[in-house]
Write a protein that holds these residues in place. Structure first.
Motif, short mmCIF file in Angstrom:
data_model
loop_
_atom_site.label_atom_id
_atom_site.label_comp_id
_atom_site.label_asym_id
_atom_site.label_seq_id
_atom_site.Cartn_x
_atom_site.Cartn_y
_atom_site.Cartn_z
N ASP A 58 0.88 -1.18 0.00
CA ASP A 58 0.00 0.00 0.00
C ASP A 58 0.91 1.22 0.00
OD1 ASP A 58 -1.83 2.01 0.35
OD2 ASP A 58 -2.49 1.38 2.34
N LEU A 59 1.01 1.86 -1.15
CA LEU A 59 1.97 2.95 -1.35
C LEU A 59 1.36 4.28 -0.94
CD1 LEU A 59 4.76 3.68 -2.53
CD2 LEU A 59 3.64 3.94 -4.75
N CYS A 88 0.50 4.96 2.39
CA CYS A 88 -0.60 4.34 3.16
C CYS A 88 -1.27 5.28 4.15
CB CYS A 88 -0.08 3.11 3.90
SG CYS A 88 1.16 3.47 5.18
N ASP A 106 4.83 4.83 3.99
CA ASP A 106 4.55 6.27 3.94
C ASP A 106 5.79 7.03 4.40
OD1 ASP A 106 1.68 7.87 3.69
OD2 ASP A 106 3.18 8.99 4.82
N ALA A 165 8.02 7.31 -1.81
CA ALA A 165 7.47 6.58 -2.94
C ALA A 165 8.46 6.50 -4.10
CB ALA A 165 6.18 7.26 -3.41
N SER A 191 -2.49 2.10 -4.32
CA SER A 191 -2.22 3.45 -3.82
C SER A 191 -3.48 4.30 -3.87
CB SER A 191 -1.13 4.10 -4.67
OG SER A 191 -0.84 5.41 -4.21
N LEU A 200 -2.25 9.44 -3.42
CA LEU A 200 -0.83 9.79 -3.30
C LEU A 200 -0.36 10.65 -4.46
CD1 LEU A 200 2.14 9.44 -2.29
CD2 LEU A 200 2.24 7.41 -3.76
N VAL A 240 -4.66 2.21 -8.58
CA VAL A 240 -4.57 3.57 -8.04
C VAL A 240 -5.95 4.21 -7.95
CG1 VAL A 240 -3.71 5.91 -8.53
CG2 VAL A 240 -2.23 3.93 -8.93
#
Length: 219
Positions: free
Chosen positions: A52-53, A55, A77, A104, A119, A122, A150
């Protein structure tokens, strides 16, 4: 999230606004609807490694783990404060996930180590340069056949949505959100090497059009 190569910008720009992040997203963005759609869209399987980019406070990370308990789920994060909140949430929910600190565009993950990167909200915090760097990093850490999913701001569906999105731009910056409102994210995905790129859903919210995207690393 990150706004340029060196400076870190919190999700609501100012640290003192961070406690408002969860209720703001919940009240304004149909959070439960779009995040459940995003998670189901991921097609996560038993044994998958999921990142989870960006997050944040871990809402999406924990939702992924609750839907797919046999997947290995990690949130990442750049904000240590929101990671503390995420770890507290995980402890209360008794869900086994890991939260890592990192940027990221400089992922700590090894090459080809993830099956899915997911994601939410972000990319509109990133400059064009850092969007491109982040997508190259995501491509690097995904296994062949792995997928990127995304949720972020997309091209406005109508004039009302475009006007509403000005509120987000005033808070998060016009430079970083320009690619989103111009509908350029899919093209940036393709430039990073992704295939089967598509906008899979759109949601009208009180602050603009929220889009879901998916893309695949070549197998």
């Amino acid at each position: 999230m990150v706004k340029n190569r060196h400076a870190y910008i919190p999700a609501l720009r100012y640290d003192w606004l961070t406690p408002l992040y969860d209720p703001l997203v919940r009240w304004t963005l149909r959070e439960s609807t779009f995040k459940r759609h995003l998670v189901k869209q991921g097609g996560i399987e038993r044994g998958h490694r999921v990142l989870d980019l960006g997050c944040g406070t871990g809402t999406l990370t924990l939702l992924i783990k609750s839907y797919y308990p046999r997947a290995e789920v990690v949130g990442l994060d750049g904000d240590p404060k929101v990671l503390e909140a995420a770890r507290s949430k995980a402890a209360r929910a008794r869900l086994k996930v890991r939260f890592d600190h990192g940027m990221a565009f400089e992922l700590p993950n090894p090459d080809a180590s993830c099956d899915r990167v997911i994601s939410s909200l972000l990319f509109h915090h990133l400059t064009r340069e850092n969007k491109e760097r982040t997508l190259r990093e995501v491509f690097r850490v995904l296994r062949p056949g792995g997928e990127l999913h995304v949720a972020d701001w997309g091209k406005a569906q109508n004039k009302l949505m475009r006007a509403a999105f000005l509120l987000v731009q005033m808070l998060d910056g016009f430079e970083t959100t320009a690619d989103n409102v111009s509908g350029l994210l899919p093209e940036l995905f393709r430039m990073a090497g992704f295939v089967k790129v598509e906008e899979s859903a759109r949601y009208m919210t009180i602050v603009g059009t929220l889009s879901l995207y998916k893309a695949q690393k070549t197998s």
